[in-house]
Scaffold this motif. Structure first.
Motif, PDB file in Angstrom:
ATOM      1  N   SER A 181      15.975 -48.000 -14.050  1.00 45.63           N
ATOM      2  CA  SER A 181      17.103 -47.105 -14.283  1.00 45.63           C
ATOM      3  C   SER A 181      16.764 -46.090 -15.358  1.00 45.63           C
ATOM      4  CB  SER A 181      18.341 -47.904 -14.726  1.00 45.63           C
ATOM      5  OG  SER A 181      18.804 -48.763 -13.713  1.00 45.63           O
ATOM      6  N   VAL A 182      17.279 -44.875 -15.183  1.00 39.42           N
ATOM      7  CA  VAL A 182      17.173 -43.836 -16.201  1.00 39.42           C
ATOM      8  C   VAL A 182      18.508 -43.113 -16.264  1.00 39.42           C
ATOM      9  CG1 VAL A 182      14.697 -43.494 -15.873  1.00 39.42           C
ATOM     10  CG2 VAL A 182      16.317 -42.098 -14.568  1.00 39.42           C
ATOM     11  N   ARG A 183      18.729 -42.418 -17.363  1.00 36.43           N
ATOM     12  CA  ARG A 183      19.923 -41.584 -17.494  1.00 36.43           C
ATOM     13  C   ARG A 183      19.487 -40.148 -17.709  1.00 36.43           C
ATOM     14  NH1 ARG A 183      25.068 -44.534 -20.208  1.00 36.43           N
ATOM     15  NH2 ARG A 183      24.613 -46.668 -19.544  1.00 36.43           N
ATOM     16  N   ARG A 184      20.046 -39.262 -16.944  1.00 36.61           N
ATOM     17  CA  ARG A 184      19.813 -37.842 -17.156  1.00 36.61           C
ATOM     18  C   ARG A 184      20.944 -37.055 -16.515  1.00 36.61           C
ATOM     19  NH1 ARG A 184      15.054 -38.742 -13.703  1.00 36.61           N
ATOM     20  NH2 ARG A 184      15.465 -38.041 -11.570  1.00 36.61           N
ATOM     21  N   GLU A 185      21.036 -35.806 -16.914  1.00 37.22           N
ATOM     22  CA  GLU A 185      22.102 -34.960 -16.365  1.00 37.22           C
ATOM     23  C   GLU A 185      21.899 -34.768 -14.869  1.00 37.22           C
ATOM     24  OE1 GLU A 185      24.098 -31.209 -18.271  1.00 37.22           O
ATOM     25  OE2 GLU A 185      22.412 -30.521 -17.032  1.00 37.22           O
ATOM     26  N   VAL A 186      22.983 -34.909 -14.138  1.00 39.67           N
ATOM     27  CA  VAL A 186      22.980 -34.657 -12.695  1.00 39.67           C
ATOM     28  C   VAL A 186      24.102 -33.668 -12.404  1.00 39.67           C
ATOM     29  CG1 VAL A 186      23.182 -35.651 -10.391  1.00 39.67           C
ATOM     30  CG2 VAL A 186      22.155 -37.009 -12.232  1.00 39.67           C
ATOM     31  N   ASP A 242      36.524 -41.292  -1.725  1.00 36.40           N
ATOM     32  CA  ASP A 242      36.641 -41.336  -3.175  1.00 36.40           C
ATOM     33  C   ASP A 242      36.569 -39.918  -3.734  1.00 36.40           C
ATOM     34  OD1 ASP A 242      36.318 -44.335  -4.199  1.00 36.40           O
ATOM     35  OD2 ASP A 242      34.970 -44.064  -2.500  1.00 36.40           O
ATOM     36  N   ALA A 243      37.052 -39.785  -4.969  1.00 32.75           N
ATOM     37  CA  ALA A 243      36.887 -38.535  -5.707  1.00 32.75           C
ATOM     38  C   ALA A 243      35.703 -38.695  -6.663  1.00 32.75           C
ATOM     39  CB  ALA A 243      38.142 -38.199  -6.488  1.00 32.75           C
ATOM     40  N   LEU A 244      34.953 -37.614  -6.858  1.00 36.58           N
ATOM     41  CA  LEU A 244      33.827 -37.586  -7.794  1.00 36.58           C
ATOM     42  C   LEU A 244      34.202 -36.657  -8.936  1.00 36.58           C
ATOM     43  CD1 LEU A 244      30.837 -38.405  -8.347  1.00 36.58           C
ATOM     44  CD2 LEU A 244      30.194 -36.264  -7.211  1.00 36.58           C
ATOM     45  N   LEU A 245      34.280 -37.197 -10.141  1.00 37.64           N
ATOM     46  CA  LEU A 245      34.728 -36.425 -11.293  1.00 37.64           C
ATOM     47  C   LEU A 245      33.583 -35.576 -11.834  1.00 37.64           C
ATOM     48  CD1 LEU A 245      36.862 -39.118 -13.177  1.00 37.64           C
ATOM     49  CD2 LEU A 245      37.425 -37.762 -11.140  1.00 37.64           C
ATOM     50  N   THR A 246      33.854 -34.298 -12.046  1.00 33.89           N
ATOM     51  CA  THR A 246      32.816 -33.364 -12.499  1.00 33.89           C
ATOM     52  C   THR A 246      33.340 -32.475 -13.618  1.00 33.89           C
ATOM     53  OG1 THR A 246      33.380 -31.593 -10.940  1.00 33.89           O
ATOM     54  CG2 THR A 246      31.881 -33.300 -10.147  1.00 33.89           C
ATOM     55  N   GLY A 247      32.396 -31.974 -14.428  1.00 29.49           N
ATOM     56  CA  GLY A 247      32.724 -31.084 -15.525  1.00 29.49           C
ATOM     57  C   GLY A 247      32.701 -29.625 -15.106  1.00 29.49           C
ATOM     58  N   PRO A 248      32.981 -28.721 -16.044  1.00 29.76           N
ATOM     59  CA  PRO A 248      33.094 -27.297 -15.722  1.00 29.76           C
ATOM     60  C   PRO A 248      31.797 -26.669 -15.240  1.00 29.76           C
ATOM     61  CG  PRO A 248      33.202 -27.659 -18.098  1.00 29.76           C
ATOM     62  CD  PRO A 248      33.306 -28.998 -17.456  1.00 29.76           C
ATOM     63  N   GLY A 249      30.648 -27.247 -15.568  1.00 35.29           N
ATOM     64  CA  GLY A 249      29.372 -26.729 -15.100  1.00 35.29           C
ATOM     65  C   GLY A 249      28.839 -27.448 -13.879  1.00 35.29           C
ATOM     66  N   GLY A 250      29.692 -28.245 -13.229  1.00 37.95           N
ATOM     67  CA  GLY A 250      29.258 -29.006 -12.071  1.00 37.95           C
ATOM     68  C   GLY A 250      28.540 -30.294 -12.427  1.00 37.95           C
ATOM     69  N   GLU A 251      28.562 -30.683 -13.720  1.00 39.84           N
ATOM     70  CA  GLU A 251      27.910 -31.925 -14.100  1.00 39.84           C
ATOM     71  C   GLU A 251      28.725 -33.114 -13.587  1.00 39.84           C
ATOM     72  OE1 GLU A 251      30.148 -30.406 -17.816  1.00 39.84           O
ATOM     73  OE2 GLU A 251      29.049 -29.598 -16.096  1.00 39.84           O
ATOM     74  N   ILE A 252      28.031 -34.087 -13.027  1.00 38.77           N
ATOM     75  CA  ILE A 252      28.657 -35.257 -12.429  1.00 38.77           C
ATOM     76  C   ILE A 252      28.824 -36.334 -13.486  1.00 38.77           C
ATOM     77  CG2 ILE A 252      28.273 -37.147 -10.785  1.00 38.77           C
ATOM     78  CD1 ILE A 252      26.885 -35.037  -8.984  1.00 38.77           C
ATOM     79  N   ALA A 253      29.994 -36.977 -13.495  1.00 38.76           N
ATOM     80  CA  ALA A 253      30.264 -38.026 -14.472  1.00 38.76           C
ATOM     81  C   ALA A 253      30.392 -39.398 -13.804  1.00 38.76           C
ATOM     82  CB  ALA A 253      31.524 -37.698 -15.263  1.00 38.76           C
ATOM     83  N   GLU A 254      31.360 -39.543 -12.904  1.00 41.73           N
ATOM     84  CA  GLU A 254      31.677 -40.844 -12.321  1.00 41.73           C
ATOM     85  C   GLU A 254      32.622 -40.633 -11.150  1.00 41.73           C
ATOM     86  OE1 GLU A 254      34.003 -43.109 -15.224  1.00 41.73           O
ATOM     87  OE2 GLU A 254      34.760 -41.223 -16.047  1.00 41.73           O
ATOM     88  N   GLY A 255      32.830 -41.683 -10.366  1.00 36.78           N
ATOM     89  CA  GLY A 255      33.882 -41.661  -9.381  1.00 36.78           C
ATOM     90  C   GLY A 255      35.225 -41.889 -10.052  1.00 36.78           C
ATOM     91  N   HIS A 256      36.309 -41.662  -9.312  1.00 34.78           N
ATOM     92  CA  HIS A 256      37.613 -41.782  -9.968  1.00 34.78           C
ATOM     93  C   HIS A 256      37.947 -43.240 -10.305  1.00 34.78           C
ATOM     94  CE1 HIS A 256      39.315 -42.926  -6.057  1.00 34.78           C
ATOM     95  NE2 HIS A 256      40.482 -43.121  -6.623  1.00 34.78           N
ATOM     96  N   ILE A 257      37.353 -44.206  -9.583  1.00 30.16           N
ATOM     97  CA  ILE A 257      37.494 -45.616  -9.969  1.00 30.16           C
ATOM     98  C   ILE A 257      36.151 -46.343  -9.805  1.00 30.16           C
ATOM     99  CG2 ILE A 257      39.960 -45.833  -9.533  1.00 30.16           C
ATOM    100  CD1 ILE A 257      39.247 -47.084  -6.803  1.00 30.16           C
ATOM    101  N   THR A 258      35.067 -45.600  -9.845  1.00 32.45           N
ATOM    102  CA  THR A 258      33.741 -46.171  -9.643  1.00 32.45           C
ATOM    103  C   THR A 258      32.736 -45.510 -10.569  1.00 32.45           C
ATOM    104  OG1 THR A 258      33.236 -44.540  -7.919  1.00 32.45           O
ATOM    105  CG2 THR A 258      34.133 -46.658  -7.175  1.00 32.45           C
ATOM    106  N   ASN A 259      31.579 -46.142 -10.694  1.00 31.01           N
ATOM    107  CA  ASN A 259      30.391 -45.463 -11.207  1.00 31.01           C
ATOM    108  C   ASN A 259      29.549 -45.043 -10.011  1.00 31.01           C
ATOM    109  OD1 ASN A 259      30.628 -47.743 -13.749  1.00 31.01           O
ATOM    110  ND2 ASN A 259      30.341 -45.603 -14.267  1.00 31.01           N
ATOM    111  N   VAL A 260      28.726 -44.028 -10.217  1.00 32.61           N
ATOM    112  CA  VAL A 260      27.865 -43.532  -9.146  1.00 32.61           C
ATOM    113  C   VAL A 260      26.463 -43.343  -9.701  1.00 32.61           C
ATOM    114  CG1 VAL A 260      28.470 -41.116  -9.605  1.00 32.61           C
ATOM    115  CG2 VAL A 260      27.637 -41.774  -7.330  1.00 32.61           C
ATOM    116  N   ALA A 261      25.467 -43.620  -8.869  1.00 29.21           N
ATOM    117  CA  ALA A 261      24.072 -43.450  -9.275  1.00 29.21           C
ATOM    118  C   ALA A 261      23.298 -42.840  -8.109  1.00 29.21           C
ATOM    119  CB  ALA A 261      23.456 -44.791  -9.674  1.00 29.21           C
TER     120      ALA A 261
END
Length: 261
Positions: free
Chosen positions: A204-209, A156-175
Motif C-alpha cells: 500500500s502507498v498513499r498519494r494524491e489521486v 455510490d457517491a465519490l467525494l472530491t475536492g475543488p481540484g478534482g482530488e479524490i478523498a473517499e466514498g460517501h460511506i466507503t473508502n476507495v483505493a
C-alpha cells in the motif's frame, strides 16, 4: 427476537422504550460520533480499532475518554437484548445528559449485512466531509450526495475536492491498483477500519489521486465494515474487474481474526 426490519436500540444499557427525558435533548442535537461493525457469533473484526476510534472521537468532541470495557459491555448487553449473535452494530457517542457525567452511549443492533460482490459504480460529487478524521453523526452532505448518486443510476457517491482530488466514498473508502500497490488517496478522509486492516496486509502507498488521473490505474476497489467490492466505473471512466487482485484482497481480509466482544 428483534423484528428483522427494525433495530434494537439501547441507551447506556437501557432499552430506548424507557428513555430518560434528560437524554432526549442530547440525542436531538446530533453532536456526536460513531463506529459501525459487523458481528458474527459475538465477535467483530478489528475490534481494537473500533474502540480506539471511539475513544479518540470522544476525546476530541467531548474532552474525555471512553472506556473500552464499558463499550464492550454495552454492546454485549444490546446483543443479548436483541436475541442476535450475528448483527450489524453501531455504537454512537453523544454528550452527557443534563447533570453531567459520562458521555451517552447508544448501541443499535440490526440484521447483519455483507457487501454485495457485484462491481460498483461511483458518481463523483463536489463535497468533502468536515472534520473528516472523525466518524461524526449528523450532517446532510453524505446522505444528500448518496441519494443523488442513486437517482443518477450509480451505486455510490465519490467525494472530491475543488481540484478534482479524490478523498473517499460517501460511506466507503476507495483505493486504486497501479499494478504493484494499492494506492490510497492522500486527501482528508476517514481512515476506515477495513482500510486500516488491509493496509497492513497488502502492498500500500498513499498519494494524491485526481479524477484526471483515473485512466492510469488498472483497477479500483471500495470497502467498509460490510466488506469490499470491485469498482467498474467512476463517472465516465471504466475499470476492468481484476479477478486476481480481488482474490488477493479477499484472501488477505479473510485472515483477519474475529475478536470476541
Amino acid at each position: 427476537m428483534t423484528n428483522p426490519s427494525h433495530a434494537h436500540i439501547e441507551i447506556d444499557g437501557r432499552p430506548a422504550t424507557g428513555l430518560d427525558p434528560a437524554v432526549i435533548p442530547v440525542l436531538q442535537g446530533a453532536y456526536g460520533h460513531f463506529t459501525a461493525m459487523q458481528v458474527r457469533d459475538g465477535r467483530a473484526r478489528g475490534l481494537a480499532l473500533h474502540l480506539e476510534r471511539l475513544d479518540h472521537g470522544t476525546r476530541e468532541l467531548f474532552g474525555t475518554d471512553l472506556d473500552g470495557y464499558r463499550v464492550r459491555s454495552l454492546v454485549r448487553h444490546a446483543l443479548d437484548g436483541s436475541g442476535r449473535s450475528e448483527a450489524g452494530v453501531r455504537v454512537y457517542v453523544y454528550g452527557a445528559a443534563a447533570g453531567g457525567g459520562a458521555p451517552t452511549v447508544v448501541v443499535t443492533v440490526r440484521e447483519p449485512r455483507t457487501m454485495p460482490g457485484a462491481p460498483r459504480s461511483m458518481m463523483p460529487v463536489p463535497f468533502l466531509r468536515p472534520v473528516p478524521h472523525v466518524k461524526h453523526a449528523g450532517g446532510v452532505g453524505q446522505p444528500y450526495y448518496g441519494r443523488a448518486a442513486a437517482l443518477a443510476g450509480f451505486d455510490d457517491a465519490l467525494l472530491t475536492g475543488p481540484g478534482g482530488e479524490i478523498a473517499e466514498g460517501h460511506i466507503t473508502n476507495v483505493a486504486f491498483w497501479d499494478g504493484t500497490s494499492l494506492v490510497w488517496p492522500d486527501a482528508p478522509a476517514l481512515r476506515g477500519v477495513t482500510m486500516a486492516l488491509l493496509e497492513r496486509l497488502v502492498p500500500s502507498v498513499r498519494r494524491e489521486v485526481r479524477l484526471a488521473d483515473l485512466g492510469g490505474y488498472r483497477a479500483a476497489v471500495l470497502m467498509n465494515s460490510q466488506g469490499l467490492a470491485p469498482v467498474h466505473r467512476i463517472g465516465t471512466t471504466e475499470f476492468a474487474v481484476d479477478g486476481e487482485l480481488m482474490r488477493r484482497l479477499y484472501e488477505a481480509y479473510g485472515t483477519v481474526p474475529w475478536d470476541e466482544i
